[in-house]
Write an enzyme that holds these catalytic residues in place. Structure first.
Site, short mmCIF file in Angstrom:
data_model
loop_
_atom_site.label_atom_id
_atom_site.label_comp_id
_atom_site.label_asym_id
_atom_site.label_seq_id
_atom_site.Cartn_x
_atom_site.Cartn_y
_atom_site.Cartn_z
N ASP A 61 0.80 -1.24 0.00
CA ASP A 61 0.00 0.00 0.00
C ASP A 61 0.83 1.29 0.00
O ASP A 61 0.45 2.27 0.66
CB ASP A 61 -0.94 0.02 1.21
N LYS A 76 -7.37 -3.45 -3.09
CA LYS A 76 -8.09 -4.15 -2.03
C LYS A 76 -8.79 -3.18 -1.10
O LYS A 76 -8.48 -1.98 -1.09
CB LYS A 76 -7.12 -5.02 -1.22
N CYS A 82 -1.83 -2.32 8.13
CA CYS A 82 -1.74 -3.27 7.01
C CYS A 82 -0.53 -4.20 7.08
O CYS A 82 -0.63 -5.38 6.74
CB CYS A 82 -1.78 -2.52 5.68
#
Length: 206
Positions: free
Chosen positions: A16, A81, A114
């Site tokens: 990310d 996602k 994450c």
């Protein structure tokens, strides 16, 4: 006997690392620099790289400073996602299609969200994977989160290391045919590596 990572048993996860998060992440430029270093390392050692974005419609794609296109066929198409963990159904399928992979190297943001949840997801899979967290390639919006994060990751069974340490471990020996290219790569990235460590791990001013 220790489970030692090799280039052949390893895959990289870029988590990310999107320009939309730049203003909120401490040492963001240093995380990008380390991520780009890891991409170059993957290229030198022929390691595939999985990358994800978190809701790219809002936060944009992978930062342009991370040259994933350098990888050629080693680049696995980026997966968007909404799950905080990178271990989506698509990523599970990527891992299942590569039974030789035993070690997963993770770098990116945000550490306590994450990166943590990706690590926990990997550790919960039926197959045993060893996650390696690149400490000079992970950050957060709040710096106090990082030492707590790294302690938690170690407790859960991950290995917290640095980009240079892992690189030398993957090469293994100066007799490796790729060592000359690797040595040149280490010299090329030395200044950026030092700066990333100073900012992200020693808390020096950005």
């Amino acid at each position: 006997m220790p489970n030692i990572p090799t280039a052949q048993s390893t895959i990289f996860f870029c988590c990310d690392l999107q320009s939309g998060f730049k203003s909120s992440i401490y040492g963001y430029d240093q995380v990008v620099a380390t991520a780009n270093k890891m991409v170059k390392l993957a290229k030198v050692l022929d390691i595939e790289v999985v990358s994800t974005t978190q809701y790219a419609k809002v936060f944009g794609g992978i930062d342009a400073g991370v040259d994933l296109d350098l990888l050629g066929p080693l680049k696995i198409p980026t997966i968007d996602k909404t799950l905080f963990s990178m271990v989506t159904d698509e990523v599970k399928a990527i891992l299942e299609a590569r039974p030789h992979v035993e070690h997963v190297v993770i770098f990116g943001i945000e550490g306590q969200i994450c990166v943590l949840q990706t690590t926990l997801s990997l550790l919960s899979l039926p197959k045993k994977y060893t996650p390696y967290i690149i400490a000079d390639g992970v950050s957060s919006s709040s710096t106090f989160e990082l030492p707590i994060l790294f302690d938690r990751l170690r407790q859960e069974g991950a290995v917290v290391t640095t980009s240079e340490s892992l690189g030398f471990q993957l090469v293994g020996t100066s007799a490796n045919p790729k060592f000359k290219a690797f040595s040149a790569f280490v010299k090329e990235t030395k200044a950026a590596t030092t700066r990333a460590g100073e900012v992200l791990l020693l808390g020096k001013s950005v």
